[in-house]
Design an enzyme around this catalytic site. Structure first.
Site, PDB file in Angstrom:
ATOM      1  N   GLU A 337       0.812  -1.223   0.000  1.00 16.76           N
ATOM      2  CA  GLU A 337       0.000   0.000   0.000  1.00 16.76           C
ATOM      3  C   GLU A 337       0.846   1.274   0.000  1.00 16.76           C
ATOM      4  O   GLU A 337       0.512   2.235   0.691  1.00 16.76           O
ATOM      5  CB  GLU A 337      -0.949   0.005   1.207  1.00 16.76           C
ATOM      6  CG  GLU A 337      -1.964  -1.113   1.138  1.00 16.76           C
ATOM      7  CD  GLU A 337      -2.865  -1.187   2.363  1.00 16.76           C
ATOM      8  OE1 GLU A 337      -4.086  -1.316   2.158  1.00 16.76           O
ATOM      9  OE2 GLU A 337      -2.375  -1.127   3.501  1.00 16.76           O
TER      10      GLU A 337
HETATM   11  C1  ACM Z   1      -1.990  -5.379   4.018  1.00 15.54           C
HETATM   12  O1  ACM Z   1      -3.072  -5.870   4.393  1.00 15.54           O
HETATM   13  N1  ACM Z   1      -1.907  -4.087   3.735  1.00 15.54           N
HETATM   14  C2  ACM Z   1      -0.803  -6.197   3.862  1.00 15.54           C
END
Ligand code: ACM
Length: 529
Positions: A337
Site C-alpha cells: 500500500e
Molecule cells: C496489508 O493488508 N496491507 C498487507
C-alpha cells in the site's frame, strides 16, 4: 482387527475404537448446522491439526500421580527443556506432580531423540502409547515439542486419565506456518503476545510475524533513533496512549517464542505506512517538516523520502538493530500500500532496502506488491489478495513464484483474522467480505493461486490487523477458532482437509479453549461440544 479408511483416506484408524469410528463415518458428510451432536470422536480422530497418520489400538497408558516425564540420560539441554515445558503445560490442567527425570528406564512419558528417524524430518514426530507409557520420538527437539502438543490433546482436559493405545506418525505439509499480529495500530503488552505464542505453538504454528511499525505507532526501541519509540510510539488508533517495547522486553519475547519452537519475524513496514517515523524525525521528510502523529485508520498517505540519502541511513540503522535482535533468518520489510510513493521510486527504494537486509545477513520477506518491482534473489513474497484481486496482480505473483520466490499465503478473504465472521461480529473490518469459519478453512494452499505449484508455497499465515481490535478478548474472539483451521491448512496433508470432518475436530477443541480461558466465536456451522 477392524480397518476403516476415513474420508479421503489419509487417516487410517485401526483397532479397538470401532464403535466411535463408525459413528463418525455415519455422519461424516452431514454439514448441517448443529448436525452430528451425538458424535463423539475417538481421541486419535480429534487431533487438530489432523496428523499425517494415526492408528488406535492396544492397551492404553494410565496417566496419573505416578507419571514421570523421562528424557534420555545424555539428552541435550533442548530436550530437557522440552520435557520441563511439557511438564509445566500438563501440571496445571492435571494437578499432577509430573517430575522430569533424566533416565529412560521405567513407565511414563519418554522423550527420545532419534537421528536415524529420517522420515520425521525437521519437525515431525512419532507418538506411541502402550500400557507402559507414551514414547515421543523425533529427530529434533522441535519434533519432540510438537509431539508433546499432540499428547496434550490425547489427555483429559482436566485431571488424570487413560491415554488410549495407539500410534501417531506426523510431519508438516508446509515448513512455514505463521501468525501475524499488528501491534502498531494498537499497542499490546508483551504478556499478551506471549499468551498468543502459547496458543499458536499448541496448534503447531511455528512463526510469529510482528507488524511492529505503522502510521499510528512505532513499537520497538531503536537506540540510534530513539524518538521513533518515545515519540512515535506514544500514539495509537483512537487516540489512546500507545506504548512501545524495550529491546530487553523484545528479546525476552523472542526467547519465550524460541523455547516453544516459534520463530519471530519482525516487520518494519516501508516505504509507506511510516507516519509514526516521519512524525518523530523531521529530517526523514522531503520538506524537512514533521507531520502530526496519526490516530485514524486511513492507509497509503505516508512515504519515506526516496531521494534523500538520510532515508537510507535510517533504513540501515533500523534494520541493523532489528537484525541484531533476530535469531531467525527473515526480516519483513512490508512494501504494501505504498500509494504515495511513485512506482519508479518504490522500485528504487525496495532495491536498496532489500540490499540492506542482505547486508545484515537476513532474507527479505515483503508483501506481494514487491512482485511488481524487483524482488531480490531469494526474497519471499506474502500474498494477501482475495477473490476480487485483479488477475494481473495474481499473475505477477505467480510469475515471481515461477522465478523462484517462495510464497506465504495470507488471502485476506480467508486468512485475515480481522475480517468479521458475519454482520453481527462487533470488532474487525469487512473490506474483504465476511469470513465465516468454514470459508476460512475451505481452500487448498497448494493449489490456491493459478499457475503456482505447491512447491512454491512456503506456507500459510493467519494475519490479525488491529485497527479496531484493542483488547485481549477482541483479539481472541477474532483469532479463535479461525486460527485453528489455518494451523491445520499449514500442517495437515492435503487429503485430510475436509470440512465435515474438520468441524467435528474443531468442536472437540471447545472444552480445551474454555479451560484455557480463551474467548472464541461459537460459529453456528460447528457442533460445539
Ligand atoms: C496489508 O493488508 N496491507 C498487507
Amino acid at each position: 482387527m477392524r480397518v476403516l479408511r476415513r474420508a479421503l483416506g489419509t487417516l487410517l484408524v485401526l483397532g479397538g475404537l470401532g464403535a466411535a469410528v463408525s459413528c463418525t463415518a455415519a455422519h461424516g458428510d452431514d454439514a448441517r448446522p448443529g448436525a452430528g451432536r451425538r458424535a463423539a470422536l475417538a481421541p486419535y480422530e480429534r487431533l487438530l491439526p489432523a496428523p499425517a497418520s494415526a492408528r488406535a489400538g492396544g492397551a492404553g497408558y494410565a496417566f496419573g500421580p505416578g507419571t514421570v516425564i523421562r528424557t534420555g540420560p545424555d539428552a541435550p539441554r533442548e530436550v530437557r527443556q522440552v520435557g520441563e515445558l511439557l511438564a509445566e503445560q500438563l501440571r496445571g490442567p492435571s494437578g499432577l506432580p509430573l517430575p522430569v527425570a533424566q533416565g529412560q528406564e521405567g513407565d511414563g512419558i519418554r522423550l527420545r531423540l532419534d537421528d536415524a528417524a529420517r522420515e520425521l524430518g525437521a519437525e515431525g514426530y512419532r507418538l506411541r502409547t502402550t500400557a507402559s507409557g507414551v514414547t515421543l520420538t523425533a529427530r529434533t527437539p522441535a519434533g519432540l515439542f510438537h509431539a508433546g502438543q499432540t499428547l496434550r490433546q490425547l489427555l483429559p482436559v482436566r485431571g488424570a486419565g487413560v491415554v488410549p493405545g495407539g500410534e501417531v506418525t506426523d510431519t508438516p505439509r508446509f515448513a512455514y506456518r505463521g501468525a501475524m499480529v499488528d501491534v502498531a495500530r494498537h499497542h499490546f503488552p508483551v504478556e499478551q503476545v506471549k499468551r498468543y505464542v502459547d496458543q499458536l505453538a499448541q496448534y503447531k504454528i511455528n512463526t510469529l510475524h510482528l507488524h511492529l511499525t505503522d502510521d499510528q505507532g512505532w513499537r520497538i526501541a531503536i537506540d540510534s533513533w530513539p524518538r521513533l519509540a518515545t515519540y512515535g510510539g506514544a500514539s495509537e488508533v483512537g487516540g489512546g496512549p500507545g506504548g512501545y517495547w524495550t529491546k530487553a522486553a523484545y528479546r525476552d519475547l523472542v526467547a519465550y517464542a524460541a523455547q516453544r519452537y516459534v520463530d519471530v519475524v519482525p516487520e518494519i513496514d516501508m516505504p509507506g505506512h511510516v507516519n509514526a517515523a516521519l512524525a518523530s524525525y523531521a529530517e526523514l521528510n522531503c520538506d524537512g517538516r514533521a507531520p502530526e502523529r496519526y490516530t485514524g485508520t486511513k492507509v497509503g498517505f505516508s512515504s519515506l523520502c526516496v531521494g534523500k540519502e538520510r532515508t537510507y541511513e535510517f533504513v540501515d540503522d533500523v534494520l541493523g538493530e532489528i537484525a541484531a535482535l533476530t535469531p531467525g533468518r527473515y526480516l519483513h520489510i512490508g512494501g504494501d500500500e505504498a500509494h504515495s510513493t511513485p512506482a519508479a521510486d518504490y522500485a528504487a527504494f525496495m532495491d536498496r532496502a532489500q540490499a540492506v537486509v542482505a547486508k545484515h545477513g537476513k532474507t527479505v520477506v515483503a508483501w506481494h506488491q514487491l512482485a511488481g518491482a524487483r524482488p531480490a534473489r531469494g526474497a519471499v513474497l506474502q500474498y494477501w489478495g482475495h477473490d476480487k484481486t485483479p488477475a494481473a496482480d495474481r499473475s505477477a505473483v505467480a510469475a515471481a513464484a515461477r522465478a523462484g520466490h517462495p510464497l506465504i499465503l495470507s488471502p485476506a478473504d480467508r486468512a485475515y483474522l480481522d475480517m468479521k465472521y458475519d454482520k453481527a461480529t462487533k470488532p474487525g473490518l469487512s473490506w474483504a467480505g465476511y469470513v465465516p469459519v468454514q470459508r476460512s478453512y475451505s481452500w487448498n494452499p497448494g493449489s490456491y493461486l493459478p499457475d503456482v505449484p505447491e512447491s512454491s508455497v512456503l506456507g500459510v499465515e493467519a494475519a490479525l490487523w488491529t485497527e479496531n481490535i484493542a483488547t485481549r478478548s477482541e483479539w481472541e474472539l477474532m483469532a479463535f477458532p479461525r486460527l485453528l483451521g489455518l494451523a491445520e491448512l499449514g500442517w495437515s496433508p492435503a487429503a485430510a482437509l475436509d470440512w465435515p470432518a474438520y468441524r467435528l475436530r474443531l468442536a472437540a477443541q471447545a472444552p480445551r479453549l474454555e479451560a484455557q480461558g480463551i474467548t472464541y466465536h461459537r460459529a453456528p456451522e460447528v457442533p460445539w461440544e
